[in-house]
Design an enzyme around this catalytic site. Structure first.
Site, PDB file in Angstrom:
ATOM      1  CB  CYS A  92      -0.869  -0.066   1.299  1.00 39.87           C
ATOM      2  SG  CYS A  92      -0.412   0.208   2.907  1.00 39.87           S
ATOM      3  CG  HIS A 166      -4.852   1.945   4.402  1.00 36.62           C
ATOM      4  ND1 HIS A 166      -4.289   0.941   3.538  1.00 36.62           N
ATOM      5  CD2 HIS A 166      -5.830   2.603   3.722  1.00 36.62           C
ATOM      6  CE1 HIS A 166      -5.108   1.320   2.188  1.00 36.62           C
ATOM      7  NE2 HIS A 166      -5.860   2.143   2.554  1.00 36.62           N
TER       8      HIS A 166
END
Length: 341
Positions: A92, A166
């Site tokens: 990510c 994230h």
């Protein structure tokens, strides 16, 4: 496929991200860490996008206001905006970087990412994510920043829960600000850039779009209600030395013109003092710009040193040092000193 698709976790750090981008073949880009939500973006030069790191929780997607914005029809979204679904968790960070780089035509991507962009632009978001997860070149660059594990603790259960973090990206695109989150179904339009600013200079628009993005980031942080303080914010910008050097070239030309004008005047004429004053102002600005270039060079050099240390495996050296201390009878004393310090 092995767990995490053979993509490692990498550190959220401007030096890591700057070198990672460079190693993918992209030129003229650097990453700046933002220490405050009140950062003056005008000091950063050209800002292409913002990367936000936060703690991810399973119920965030369904409960967030972003999910409601996410119900935009395909007709409402720009056809040329590149969004990739996140297929591999550990990818990510690189995916957030690419979400900014691939959506700005001013950036010199280099041959590798140019080919990658051409290949995925006609694919669905899911297939784009699959192509990224299987890109050997991009994965190799990403994994080159793997943190060296000094000690493997086999007593820790594989089921033991760990906090997950994230990365998401914010970009200006077609007079709107978009949030690109690979865990969502598609791009999220945060807000339009007000018309009064879309007609202004590039600098004014840049400041306005960043304000829209920061306001959304503040909402995300507020949703944690003081239960979490671990956040990280970085901006992908044009290499600031480019702007400094461009201005220095302009100053050099201006100095030549002023010097010629000064030489053409007779001693004691009224304009002489004014021209000399302007020359001194330009020389002072030129020196300050050179200092800024030197500072950026030193910063990038320090990034290179820190990244080399991150990549180096110090375990063999530590093992040999411990063995040497044990043989000389100094290991126990060394351990005691280390515990005291």
């Amino acid at each position: 496929m092995e767990e995490h698709g053979n993509w490692c976790l990498i550190e959220s750090d401007p030096g890591v991200f700057t070198e990672l981008i460079s190693n993918m073949g992209v030129q003229g880009i650097q990453v700046e860490e933002l220490w405050s939500l009140d950062t003056d973006f005008s000091e950063l030069g050209t800002v292409y996008g913002i990367i936000f790191l936060f703690k991810w929780e399973a119920n965030q997607s369904s409960n967030s206001s972003d999910s409601q914005r996410n119900n935009l029809s395909n007709n409402d979204l720009p056809e040329d905006l590149i969004f990739m679904k996140q297929i591999v968790n550990n990818a990510c960070a690189t995916q957030a970087i690419l979400s900014i780089l691939l959506n700005n035509n001013e950036i010199n991507l280099g041959p590798e990412l140019d080919n990658f962009k051409d290949f995925i632009k006609s694919l669905t978001p899911e297939l784009r994510g699959m192509v990224l997860s299987n890109s050997e070149t991009i994965r190799s660059v990403h994994n080159s920043f793997a943190r060296q594990a000094l000690i493997i603790n086999e007593s820790v259960s594989s089921n033991e829960s760990e906090d997950l973090f994230h990365f998401v990206s914010y970009i200006p695109f077609n007079n709107s600000v978009y949030k690109l989150d690979g865990l969502q179904h598609g791009p999220i339009r945060i807000n339009d850039i007000p018309e009064s600013h879309t007609k202004n200079s590039g600098k004014a628009r840049e400041l306005e779009w960043s304000e829209v993005a920061i306001e959304n980031i503040k909402q995300v942080i507020n949703n944690f209600k003081d239960k979490e303080i671990r956040f990280n914010l970085m901006a992908i910008t044009k290499d600031r030395r480019i702007g400094y050097n461009t201005r220095i070239d302009q100053i050099k030309n201006d100095l030549k013109l002023l010097q010629k004008k000064l030489e053409s005047l007779k001693l004691g004429e009224d304009d002489t003092e004014s021209i000399e004053k302007n020359i001194n102002i330009l020389i002072s600005e030129k020196n300050e710009l050179q200092n800024q270039i030197n500072y950026q060079n030193e910063k990038l050099h320090s990034y290179s040193i820190e990244n080399a240390r991150r990549k180096h495996n110090f375990v063999p050296m530590i093992k040999m040092l411990a063995e040497a201390l044990a043989k000389s009878g100094n290991l126990e004393n060394a351990i005691k000193k280390a515990r005291k310090s």
